[in-house]
Design a protein around this motif. Structure first.
Motif, PDB file in Angstrom:
ATOM      1  N   GLY A 176       0.810  -1.174   0.027  1.00 26.95           N
ATOM      2  CA  GLY A 176      -0.002  -0.028  -0.142  1.00 26.95           C
ATOM      3  C   GLY A 176       0.824   1.290  -0.009  1.00 26.95           C
ATOM      4  O   GLY A 176       0.549   2.219  -0.636  1.00 26.95           O
ATOM      5  N   PHE A 247      -3.627  -9.720   0.084  1.00 27.04           N
ATOM      6  CA  PHE A 247      -4.022  -8.253   0.457  1.00 27.04           C
ATOM      7  C   PHE A 247      -4.908  -7.582  -0.721  1.00 27.04           C
ATOM      8  O   PHE A 247      -6.051  -6.825  -0.366  1.00 27.04           O
ATOM      9  CB  PHE A 247      -2.865  -7.535   0.636  1.00 27.04           C
ATOM     10  N   SER A 251      -8.785  -6.495   0.198  1.00 28.83           N
ATOM     11  CA  SER A 251      -8.874  -5.026  -0.266  1.00 28.83           C
ATOM     12  C   SER A 251     -10.137  -4.669  -1.056  1.00 28.83           C
ATOM     13  O   SER A 251     -10.957  -3.838  -0.683  1.00 28.83           O
ATOM     14  CB  SER A 251      -7.554  -4.289  -0.873  1.00 28.83           C
ATOM     15  N   TYR A 272     -12.919   4.241   5.991  1.00 23.24           N
ATOM     16  CA  TYR A 272     -12.381   3.395   5.371  1.00 23.24           C
ATOM     17  C   TYR A 272     -11.482   4.582   4.600  1.00 23.24           C
ATOM     18  O   TYR A 272     -11.842   5.371   3.677  1.00 23.24           O
ATOM     19  CB  TYR A 272     -13.243   2.778   4.252  1.00 23.24           C
ATOM     20  N   SER A 275      -8.491   2.316   0.483  1.00 25.49           N
ATOM     21  CA  SER A 275      -7.633   1.148   0.118  1.00 25.49           C
ATOM     22  C   SER A 275      -7.348   0.424   1.501  1.00 25.49           C
ATOM     23  O   SER A 275      -7.298   0.872   2.674  1.00 25.49           O
ATOM     24  CB  SER A 275      -6.529   1.559  -0.468  1.00 25.49           C
ATOM     25  N   GLY A 276      -6.846  -0.795   1.172  1.00 21.77           N
ATOM     26  CA  GLY A 276      -6.517  -1.697   2.098  1.00 21.77           C
ATOM     27  C   GLY A 276      -7.701  -2.505   2.578  1.00 21.77           C
ATOM     28  O   GLY A 276      -8.632  -2.508   2.060  1.00 21.77           O
ATOM     29  N   ALA A 277      -7.302  -3.331   3.881  1.00 20.33           N
ATOM     30  CA  ALA A 277      -8.237  -4.601   3.850  1.00 20.33           C
ATOM     31  C   ALA A 277      -8.880  -4.177   5.512  1.00 20.33           C
ATOM     32  O   ALA A 277      -9.578  -5.194   5.913  1.00 20.33           O
ATOM     33  CB  ALA A 277      -7.453  -5.745   4.237  1.00 20.33           C
TER      34      ALA A 277
END
Length: 353
Positions: A176, A247, A251, A272, A275-277
């Protein structure tokens, strides 16, 4: 070890880096359950298993990695290089374990701790003057605030007595963001989380580009005995191999769930970062949030995160996180079917609405 082409994608480099080469070599670096190698203790010189993991993660972060027994052991090694009485600047919203560690060091007179709001870039820049260590975290745990790493690093580096700049990259992962390229001196991870990815190990890691910083980190590891276990290093490397695909999939699911949670009448706010999980969302109060945790059947009610299984926790109920909104739930997205996750979440939310 295998030669890595810098033109290869992170997905490819995660598979190749730290892997033995040659027809007679094993496909993977074996677990080295050795307390000593030749005339040296393993805690002094490391093992082939550590070295392979460090090579692979360093390749993704753009520096030289040093593995530790846990994330907090990593923080201790970073602080070890600073004088007694050093001023450490930390974000108010960040991993509770790190804040508890620095808080304890302040109580014993080891350091002075200054807390700032994560997104207040001006406060970071002001605090950097006279500080010895800036400890950034982005996105933050659990509120998912995004810190302007580049701007803070640029300002801090212009200071005549500039502080060491550390970024906890656990939530973003090297996929990321790469904080070293943004001006940070050291990047740290709790490899227990997304890097390991299977909720089966404890491990920390620090990555730096300056050889003197790398040496200081490794010297500290030797002195305090914060060495990773051979099995943990092996499992972390195995987890790192699949990090890009895990990931990316998690995501995608996180983005979908964030959109749907924003539309749910029981949810008052969704956090949120785009981006990302990780997704954090808020309900009206703690009672409703606790009932959602109890009602979930697929999403596990658990304190850790970053595994193949989705987990949820009301962080304000945990020691050190009283500043967090009482109804905030931190959701770590795993690899379950996205629609199954939504059915589980929606059912639990509708039950308390």
């Amino acid at each position: 070890m295998a030669d890595v082409n810098e033109q290869w994608s992170a997905r490819t480099r995660a598979i190749v880096a730290g892997r033995p080469t040659g027809r007679e070599q094993p496909m993977n670096v074996p677990i080295a359950p050795a307390s000593m190698l030749g005339l040296a203790y393993a805690r002094e010189d490391g093992t082939p298993t550590w070295a392979a993991f460090e090579e692979a993660l360093g390749e993704l972060e753009g520096g030289t990695a040093t593995a530790f027994s846990s994330g907090i052991a990593t923080a201790s090694a970073v602080l070890d290089a600073h004088r007694v009485g050093a001023t450490v600047v930390v974000p108010r919203d960040s991993y509770a374990g790190t804040r508890a560690y620095f808080g304890h060091e302040q109580e014993t007179g080891r350091v002075k701790v200054v807390s700032v709001e994560p997104t207040d870039t001006g406060a970071w820049i002001e605090a950097a003057a006279g500080a010895d260590l800036l400890w950034l975290e982005s996105p933050t745990n659990p509120s998912l605030h995004v810190v302007d790493i580049r701007k803070i690093c640029e300002a801090a580096r212009r200071l005549p007595d500039r502080p060491t700049i550390v970024v906890d990259n656990t939530f973003a992962t090297p996929l990321g963001q790469q904080p070293l390229s943004l001006g940070a001196d050291i990047v740290v991870h709790s490899a227990t989380k997304f890097i390991g990815g299977h909720s089966d190990l404890l491990l920390g890691v620090a990555v730096a580009t300056d050889p003197s910083r790398v040496k200081a980190l490794r010297d500290a590891r030797t002195r305090i005995g914060a060495t990773p276990g051979a099995l943990e290093a092996f499992l972390a490397l195995r987890g790192l191999r699949t990090l890009p695909v895990r990931f990316a999939e998690a995501s995608r699911t996180a983005a979908m769930l964030a959109r749907r949670l924003e539309e749910h009448p029981a949810v008052t706010r969704v956090r949120y970062p785009g981006s990302g999980a990780m997704v954090s969302f808020e309900l009206a109060d703690a009672d409703r949030a606790d009932k959602v945790c109890e009602a979930l059947r697929l999403v596990r009610h658990a304190t850790s995160l970053g595994g193949v299984e989705s987990t949820v926790e009301r962080r304000a109920a945990r020691p050190g996180d009283a500043h967090v909104a009482s109804g905030l739930l931190r959701l770590s997205i795993g690899l379950e079917d996205p629609e199954d996750l939504w059915v589980d979440l929606n059912r639990a939310l509708c039950a308390v609405n």
